[in-house]
Design an enzyme around this catalytic site. Structure first.
Site, mmCIF file in Angstrom:
data_model
loop_
_atom_site.group_PDB
_atom_site.id
_atom_site.type_symbol
_atom_site.label_atom_id
_atom_site.label_comp_id
_atom_site.label_asym_id
_atom_site.label_seq_id
_atom_site.Cartn_x
_atom_site.Cartn_y
_atom_site.Cartn_z
ATOM 1 C CG ASP A 1 -52.620 79.011 31.356
ATOM 2 O OD1 ASP A 1 -53.202 79.902 32.000
ATOM 3 O OD2 ASP A 1 -52.908 77.812 31.445
ATOM 4 C CG ASP B 1 -58.165 76.989 35.235
ATOM 5 O OD1 ASP B 1 -57.985 76.960 34.011
ATOM 6 O OD2 ASP B 1 -57.243 77.005 36.060
ATOM 7 C CD GLU C 1 -53.332 84.387 35.743
ATOM 8 O OE1 GLU C 1 -54.082 84.169 34.794
ATOM 9 O OE2 GLU C 1 -52.398 83.620 36.077
#
Length: 968
Positions: free
Chosen positions: A532, A608, A535
């Site tokens: 996770d 999300d 990015e």
């Protein structure tokens, strides 16, 4: 050093749970200097349309054709800056894909040119069968079996066109928006645009061509400020603009990830849906909008263009932030404008002409999805967070008590002491190996989160070793380690572009310490990984990510590689998990951030999302778009990550989840517990039945994955992919087909719905999966209404399909590996059907050595003899080169070790739907008559309840050849 109280306050402020989406946290095009420049260039071109001409041209005398290869190079000049040199490289691959590269040569600096090397599986093979025809004004080549494809490169101005049958399909620089901002020296000011002259566009062009083309001001060339952050730009302006037009295609798809329709809405023109271009810039956008052109977690610069005549695509191999405008001059053509912050021009034109061929062409470039472990296709249960070892055991116990199947339990960030990944918090997880073994004892797995940010503390051996090896991202100075803030507090980030980081990362996942090297010994082979925040997400960084002027290995700035960064982290993890066991087992790795080629390394999810009907709806569209981009192993957080969905919504979302390749329920730490066993009746029983349906269909899903790993075609197939000539279906994105199974799914995404409308594109019969009602399609296409009460899933089976299922209820999928099969045969209008079943051990790589079972089932009605035959034959024996990914099998042995292992597994039931009359006898060829039941229905071609024949225990195995004979 900041005080602990300040750090706590900062983390509270920046935690997504603390507030809803602030769109001001992310740039719009008007706030991005290079995007403003790109749009301004487009506006000048439009305003000066009568006199606008691209300044880039090929020098004819420089054209050099490679000997015996379909490639050539040529020098390119810009009339605006004649002292700057560019080189064009055009080549045609063996499969017809055209690659167009252009780079500045001999400049002050080097542009980043490695994006394609990370995305491509190998350097494509150039065709040796194509000859270039070199003329005075252009160079061209014809190819294809019918010599119907032509690529033309015009010299002045430079323009690249792919045509089919003399009609333009893809055009590069047709509107003259190509611009590669060359490197320049800030201090000299020699080539700065100056204020333009008064008068019309032609006068300005003649008196000051630089201002006419580039603009009359320096707009964020050397520095840019957004909110409180300043981005230094030591290399100056280096953006790349290119218009890519599809003159014969009215629909474009792809460029994931965005929350919008599958057929991409326009961003320019009077009726534009969005005012901003589509942005590709991997970002941690929590609670994202349900309809927006904003960038999200992944970026795949691949766009399909489709019409009833053909499908084509372009893959723009660039790793920097990119904005894409989409406009339509009419219903039959699409104009796009791509503006990237840095990089070279490296565009692949995929000629199609069918959706299947485009998928195959892209797969040959960037790879197919990896064949996942079988268990990873089952149900995953997650939340932020299961708080202790006993909590995990208690959740598992409740699933078993309520007889609800589940395969995987997940742990979010709170398992780790002070969010130091790999380090268990012993206060809450005192016995991690024993806990994992308790889960593994019931043939289940665990997935644990590992994020890329490493807590900067001497008590964390992972950070200490990474710092010692100097494999962390550097700040803009190029010295030391970049420090930012994430869940761990003060953090540094692994630099996957540094080759030394790969072996270091792989060593961390070893479950046994080797040569004293620290490794994750408190883990087992049953633990898989969730990447996770890759990015990367940086809580105190610009746009909640890393500063663009940070420095990676090789001296490249983060701006050059931002969209690739997350893929490298997942690639490293995938290889690490595979290498920890001997012999290796297939890893499961979930990623939030992705780029072209990420499909090779596991699954993704849509991030999300919110527990709203709108997000449920758009997540379905996003799943289809992700599949177009190659990320077919995907899904969304069932129930929504944020919020507390009402039971009706949760039930509907599970019905979508079971038809998503990746099926996981997940929820935020502030939400109420919503495991399926916690719901009141009737919701709990509905969810139990829904999840069981997913398990029954696992053979179909695994078979669909085999096809995706070989061909690259997505598992969830939009209407236009299945029916590419039916214009009525080109924009449909609220229903889809699952692989080649014939299953047509229409999820319910509206509150209070009791029925659903499904579009049938063909003159074929479709059966209700559960009730066996026959719906008749039409050659012109038609909508049919089906019941969709809360306990009902609108699910049709296309006539002509055979679907293998396993109907025994088990608590996890590995316990089903020797269960018998049911074959559901849905006869088409002429009484025929076809289907496949693929099996292997579901865990190792032995399938690549031919240890598989791949069967073809067919049904044929012989009108004259009045006999229906249902047969099984060995498809792997017939097509060994198409059996597994990589086409690795030179030959196939039907008596391989795996086939022998399941030789006793039988077909326990055959259900024939659409049989218009009661049979006289049913038997296996060469055997005695069998027991069967028949429920009468309408005759073939009629609307109404279909006739159903159920053959009980035909006494055949799944690995053998056999024929069932039904005498009519």
């Amino acid at each position: 050093m900041w005080s602990p109280s300040f750090v706590a306050a900062l983390l509270l402020l920046l935690t997504p749970a603390a507030h809803t989406l602030k769109t001001g946290d992310w740039k719009t095009c008007s706030q991005s200097g290079f995007c403003r420049r790109g749009r301004a260039l487009s506006a000048r071109a439009q305003d000066a349309a009568d006199v606008w001409k691209s300044p880039y041209s090929v020098i004819p005398s420089s054209v050099a054709v490679a000997s015996n290869l379909a490639s050539f190079t040529a020098a390119v000049k810009s009339s605006i800056y004649p002292e700057i040199n560019f080189e064009l490289d055009v080549r045609v691959h063996k499969d017809g894909v055209v690659r167009v590269r252009m780079d500045e040569v001999g400049g002050l600096r080097k542009r980043y040119d490695e994006a394609a090397s990370w995305a491509l599986v190998q350097e494509p093979e150039i065709s040796r069968a194509i000859q270039w025809s070199v003329g005075k004004q252009e160079i061209k080549a014809k190819y294809g079996e019918k010599k119907d494809v032509e690529v033309t490169v015009e010299y002045n101005p430079l323009k690249v066109t792919l045509s089919r049958n003399g009609k333009e399909e893809v055009v590069l620089n047709g509107r003259g928006l190509l611009h590669m901002e060359h490197f320049r020296t800030k201090a000299s000011g020699d080539d700065k645009p100056v204020e333009g002259s008064e008068g019309d566009a032609q006068a300005v062009m003649q008196t000051n061509p630089a201002a006419w083309f580039e603009g009359d001001t320096e707009d964020a060339w050397w520095e840019e400020t957004f909110s409180s952050w300043t981005d230094s730009k030591p290399k100056g302006p280096e953006s790349l603009s290119i218009d890519i037009n599809f003159p014969r295609h009215g629909h474009v798809y792809g460029i994931p990830q965005h929350a919008t329709s599958l057929s991409l809405p326009t961003t320019t023109g009077p009726s534009a849906t969005f005012t901003d271009p589509y942005r590709l810039y991997n970002a941690d956008v929590f609670e994202y909008l349900a309809s927006s052109s904003m960038s999200l977690y992944g970026s795949i610069p691949l766009m399909h263009a489709h019409s009833a005549e053909s499908t084509v695509a372009v893959f723009n191999a660039v790793g920097s932030e990119t904005w894409i405008d989409i406009g339509r001059s009419n219903d039959r053509s699409t104009e796009t404008h791509w503006v990237s912050e840095s990089g070279i021009l490296d565009v692949f034109i995929l000629p199609g002409p069918t959706p299947e061929e485009v998928f195959a062409q892209y797969a040959r470039l960037t790879g197919t999805p990896a064949l996942p472990a079988h268990w990873s296709l089952a149900y995953h249960q997650c939340r932020w967070n299961y708080v202790s070892s006993d909590d995990v055991r208690g959740v598992q116990k409740r699933f078993d008590e309520e007889d609800i199947p589940v395969d995987v339990f997940w742990l979010d960030i709170e398992y780790a002491e002070e969010h130091k990944y790999f380090i268990w918090d012993k206060k809450t997880f005192p016995d991690p190996v024993e806990m994992t073994n308790d889960v593994d004892a019931l043939e289940r797995k665990m997935v644990v989160i590992i994020d890329p940010h490493l807590k900067r503390t001497s008590s964390y051996p992972v950070y200490q070793k990474a710092s010692e090896l100097a494999v962390l991202v550097k700040p803009k100075s190029g010295e030391g380690e970049y420090e930012g803030w994430c869940w761990s507090g003060s953090s540094s980030w692994i630099d996957g572009f540094n080759p030394a980081s790969w072996e270091f990362w792989k060593g961390l996942f070893k479950t046994k310490s080797i040569d004293g090297q620290w490794s994750w010994t408190e883990s087992t082979d049953a633990v898989h990984i969730w990447n996770d925040m890759n990015e990367p997400s940086v809580f105190n960084g610009p746009e909640i990510t890393m500063p663009k002027d940070n420095v990676h290995y090789g001296g490249w700035e983060h701006r050059d590689v931002h969209n690739i960064n997350g893929m490298l982290f997942t690639n490293m993890t995938y290889q690490a998990v595979a290498a920890r066991s001997d012999p290796p087992k297939r890893p499961f790795v979930l990623t939030r951030s992705f780029y072209a080629g990420s499909q090779r390394f596991g699954a993704m999810w849509t991030g999300d999302n919110l527990g709203t009907w709108e997000h449920m709806t758009v997540n379905l569209k996003m799943a289809l778009a992700n599949g177009i981009g190659g990320m077919t192993f995907g899904g969304s957080d069932v129930g929504g990550f944020f919020g507390n969905p009402e039971p009706e919504m949760l039930v509907r979302w599970y019905a979508i989840g079971i038809f998503s390749p990746f099926f996981r329920a997940h929820a935020h730490i502030d939400t109420k517990r919503r495991e399926p066993y916690l719901l009141d009746e009737p919701y709990k029983s509905i969810l139990r039945d829904t999840i069981r349906l997913r398990y029954a269909m696992l053979p179909m899903w695994y078979t669909a994955f085999r096809e995706a790993t070989v061909t690259g075609i997505p598992i969830l197939r939009p209407q236009y992919v299945v029916f590419p000539k039916d214009e009525a279906g080109f924009a449909i994105d609220d229903q889809f087909y699952v692989g080649a199974s014939g299953l047509l799914v229409k999820p319910v995404t509206e509150k209070g719905a009791t029925e659903a409308s499904i579009y049938l594109a063909e003159d074929q019969v479709y059966y209700d999966y559960f009730a066996h009602y026959a719906h008749q399609g039409s050659v012109k296409g038609k909508y049919v209404t089906v019941p969709a009460a809360l306990h009902q899933i609108p699910l049709l089976v296309r006539g002509g399909s055979i679907i293998p299922t396993r109907e025994r209820h088990r608590r996890s999928s590995p316990l089903m590996k020797y269960d018998p099969f049911t074959l559901r045969v849905a006869l088409d209008k002429v009484g025929s059907a076809r289907g496949e079943l693929y099996l292997d051990d579901g865990e190792t790589y032995s399938h690549q050595d031919g240890e598989i079972v791949w069967r073809e089932f067919t049904a044929e009605t012989e009108k004259k003899s009045k006999v229906l035959r249902v047969s099984s034959k060995d498809l792997a024996l017939e097509k060994p080169q198409e059996a597994v990914e990589g086409n690795a099998l030179a030959h196939f042995d039907p008596a391989n070790a795996y086939a022998k292992k399941i030789a006793h597994v039988r077909v326990e039931k055959i259900v024939l739907v659409g049989l218009g009359k009661q049979p006289k006898a049913v038997r296996v060829e060469g055997g005695k008559e069998l027991d069967w039941d028949y429920a009468p229905g309408v005759s073939s071609g009629k609307e109404g309840q279909a006739g159903v024949l159920v053959v009980k225990d035909p006494a055949v195995t799944v690995v053998s050849d056999w024929t069932l004979v039904v005498e009519l």
